[in-house]
Write a protein that holds these residues in place. Structure first.
Motif, PDB file in Angstrom:
ATOM      1  N   ILE A   1       0.863  -1.188   0.000  1.00  0.00           N
ATOM      2  CA  ILE A   1       0.000   0.000   0.000  1.00  0.00           C
ATOM      3  C   ILE A   1       0.896   1.234   0.000  1.00  0.00           C
ATOM      4  O   ILE A   1       1.792   1.362   0.836  1.00  0.00           O
ATOM      5  N   SER A   2       0.640   2.140  -0.910  1.00  0.00           N
ATOM      6  CA  SER A   2       1.428   3.357  -1.014  1.00  0.00           C
ATOM      7  C   SER A   2       0.846   4.444  -0.111  1.00  0.00           C
ATOM      8  O   SER A   2      -0.284   4.897  -0.321  1.00  0.00           O
ATOM      9  N   LEU A   3       1.628   4.853   0.883  1.00  0.00           N
ATOM     10  CA  LEU A   3       1.204   5.942   1.758  1.00  0.00           C
ATOM     11  C   LEU A   3       1.066   7.233   0.961  1.00  0.00           C
ATOM     12  O   LEU A   3       0.126   8.006   1.172  1.00  0.00           O
ATOM     13  N   LYS A   4       1.966   7.452   0.031  1.00  0.00           N
ATOM     14  CA  LYS A   4       1.914   8.682  -0.775  1.00  0.00           C
ATOM     15  C   LYS A   4       0.617   8.754  -1.581  1.00  0.00           C
ATOM     16  O   LYS A   4      -0.001   9.811  -1.681  1.00  0.00           O
ATOM     17  N   THR A   5       0.210   7.631  -2.139  1.00  0.00           N
ATOM     18  CA  THR A   5      -1.040   7.599  -2.897  1.00  0.00           C
ATOM     19  C   THR A   5      -2.222   7.870  -1.987  1.00  0.00           C
ATOM     20  O   THR A   5      -3.130   8.636  -2.341  1.00  0.00           O
ATOM     21  N   GLN A   6      -2.226   7.287  -0.811  1.00  0.00           N
ATOM     22  CA  GLN A   6      -3.325   7.505   0.128  1.00  0.00           C
ATOM     23  C   GLN A   6      -3.372   8.963   0.590  1.00  0.00           C
ATOM     24  O   GLN A   6      -4.451   9.529   0.767  1.00  0.00           O
ATOM     25  N   GLU A   7      -2.223   9.575   0.766  1.00  0.00           N
ATOM     26  CA  GLU A   7      -2.190  10.995   1.135  1.00  0.00           C
ATOM     27  C   GLU A   7      -2.736  11.866   0.005  1.00  0.00           C
ATOM     28  O   GLU A   7      -3.425  12.861   0.258  1.00  0.00           O
TER      29      GLU A   7
ATOM     30  N   ASP B   1      10.236   1.354  -0.643  1.00  0.00           N
ATOM     31  CA  ASP B   1       9.395   0.657  -1.624  1.00  0.00           C
ATOM     32  C   ASP B   1       8.263   1.527  -2.149  1.00  0.00           C
ATOM     33  O   ASP B   1       7.639   1.200  -3.148  1.00  0.00           O
ATOM     34  N   ASP B   2       8.002   2.623  -1.466  1.00  0.00           N
ATOM     35  CA  ASP B   2       6.919   3.522  -1.873  1.00  0.00           C
ATOM     36  C   ASP B   2       7.507   4.572  -2.809  1.00  0.00           C
ATOM     37  O   ASP B   2       7.808   5.689  -2.420  1.00  0.00           O
ATOM     38  N   GLY B   3       7.661   4.187  -4.069  1.00  0.00           N
ATOM     39  CA  GLY B   3       8.330   5.052  -5.031  1.00  0.00           C
ATOM     40  C   GLY B   3       7.401   5.930  -5.841  1.00  0.00           C
ATOM     41  O   GLY B   3       7.790   6.426  -6.888  1.00  0.00           O
ATOM     42  N   PHE B   4       6.172   6.123  -5.373  1.00  0.00           N
ATOM     43  CA  PHE B   4       5.231   6.942  -6.139  1.00  0.00           C
ATOM     44  C   PHE B   4       5.710   8.388  -6.173  1.00  0.00           C
ATOM     45  O   PHE B   4       5.939   8.999  -5.137  1.00  0.00           O
TER      46      PHE B   4
ATOM     47  N   HIS C   1       4.930  11.503  -5.927  1.00  0.00           N
ATOM     48  CA  HIS C   1       3.796  12.360  -5.580  1.00  0.00           C
ATOM     49  C   HIS C   1       4.070  13.848  -5.773  1.00  0.00           C
ATOM     50  O   HIS C   1       3.153  14.607  -6.017  1.00  0.00           O
ATOM     51  N   TYR C   2       5.318  14.282  -5.691  1.00  0.00           N
ATOM     52  CA  TYR C   2       5.605  15.702  -5.892  1.00  0.00           C
ATOM     53  C   TYR C   2       5.298  16.152  -7.317  1.00  0.00           C
ATOM     54  O   TYR C   2       4.953  17.302  -7.544  1.00  0.00           O
ATOM     55  N   TYR C   3       5.393  15.227  -8.269  1.00  0.00           N
ATOM     56  CA  TYR C   3       5.081  15.573  -9.660  1.00  0.00           C
ATOM     57  C   TYR C   3       3.588  15.841  -9.856  1.00  0.00           C
ATOM     58  O   TYR C   3       3.189  16.476 -10.832  1.00  0.00           O
ATOM     59  N   LEU C   4       2.767  15.352  -8.948  1.00  0.00           N
ATOM     60  CA  LEU C   4       1.332  15.601  -9.032  1.00  0.00           C
ATOM     61  C   LEU C   4       0.895  16.755  -8.138  1.00  0.00           C
ATOM     62  O   LEU C   4       0.087  17.583  -8.537  1.00  0.00           O
ATOM     63  N   VAL C   5       1.421  16.799  -6.927  1.00  0.00           N
ATOM     64  CA  VAL C   5       0.949  17.771  -5.948  1.00  0.00           C
ATOM     65  C   VAL C   5       1.451  19.181  -6.260  1.00  0.00           C
ATOM     66  O   VAL C   5       0.677  20.141  -6.232  1.00  0.00           O
ATOM     67  N   VAL C   6       2.721  19.320  -6.574  1.00  0.00           N
ATOM     68  CA  VAL C   6       3.287  20.657  -6.794  1.00  0.00           C
ATOM     69  C   VAL C   6       2.633  21.367  -7.991  1.00  0.00           C
ATOM     70  O   VAL C   6       2.206  22.518  -7.850  1.00  0.00           O
ATOM     71  N   PRO C   7       2.503  20.736  -9.159  1.00  0.00           N
ATOM     72  CA  PRO C   7       1.841  21.457 -10.258  1.00  0.00           C
ATOM     73  C   PRO C   7       0.359  21.743  -9.988  1.00  0.00           C
ATOM     74  O   PRO C   7      -0.173  22.737 -10.472  1.00  0.00           O
TER      75      PRO C   7
END
Length: 137
Positions: A64-70, A124-127, A129-135
């Protein structure tokens, strides 16, 4: 049948509104429950229940990706901001609150739940997320 008045109207907005009403374009929003909406909402609730079942039955957050859940929490908070001023129905408001709370609860379990937090592997959580959240900000 809607009859248009014969006297000239003062502004274009009134004319367009009357024409749209006469044509049947403008209608009151229906508060009737759409079966596709119900199916979507309940399948979404089922996905939360499956996630909670997985978390508590395995006592692990592996896979389960914590970054995805956030990001889900951010999306639901932004998407349902209208909860405070746009109440379409009690059902709609309750579902919005449930989706937000369940998403926050999943993040909480991954971050602080015992023994769940010990099974989370940040490497292992390599999502990205900065590429989605920042823009999006």
């Amino acid at each position: 049948a809607v009859r248009l008045p014969l006297e000239p109207l003062a502004d274009a907005r009134t004319r367009m509104s009357l024409l749209a009403t006469a044509a049947g374009v403008l209608k009151e929003p229906s508060l009737a429950m759409n079966p596709f909406r119900l199916l979507g909402d309940f399948s979404h609730l089922l996905s939360f229940l499956v996630m909670f079942w997985k978390l508590y039955s395995s006592k692990s957050v592996a896979g389960i990706s914590l970054k995805t859940q956030e990001i889900y929490v951010i999306v639901f908070l932004a998407r349902y901001l209208d909860l405070f001023w746009n109440n379409l129905s009690l059902y709609n408001s309750i579902m919005k609150v449930i989706f937000i709370l369940f998403s926050i609860a999943i993040v909480y379990v991954i971050r602080y739940g015992t023994p769940h937090k010990d099974t989370y592997d940040k490497e292992d959580d390599g999502f990205p997320h900065y590429y989605l959240v920042v823009p999006a900000a």
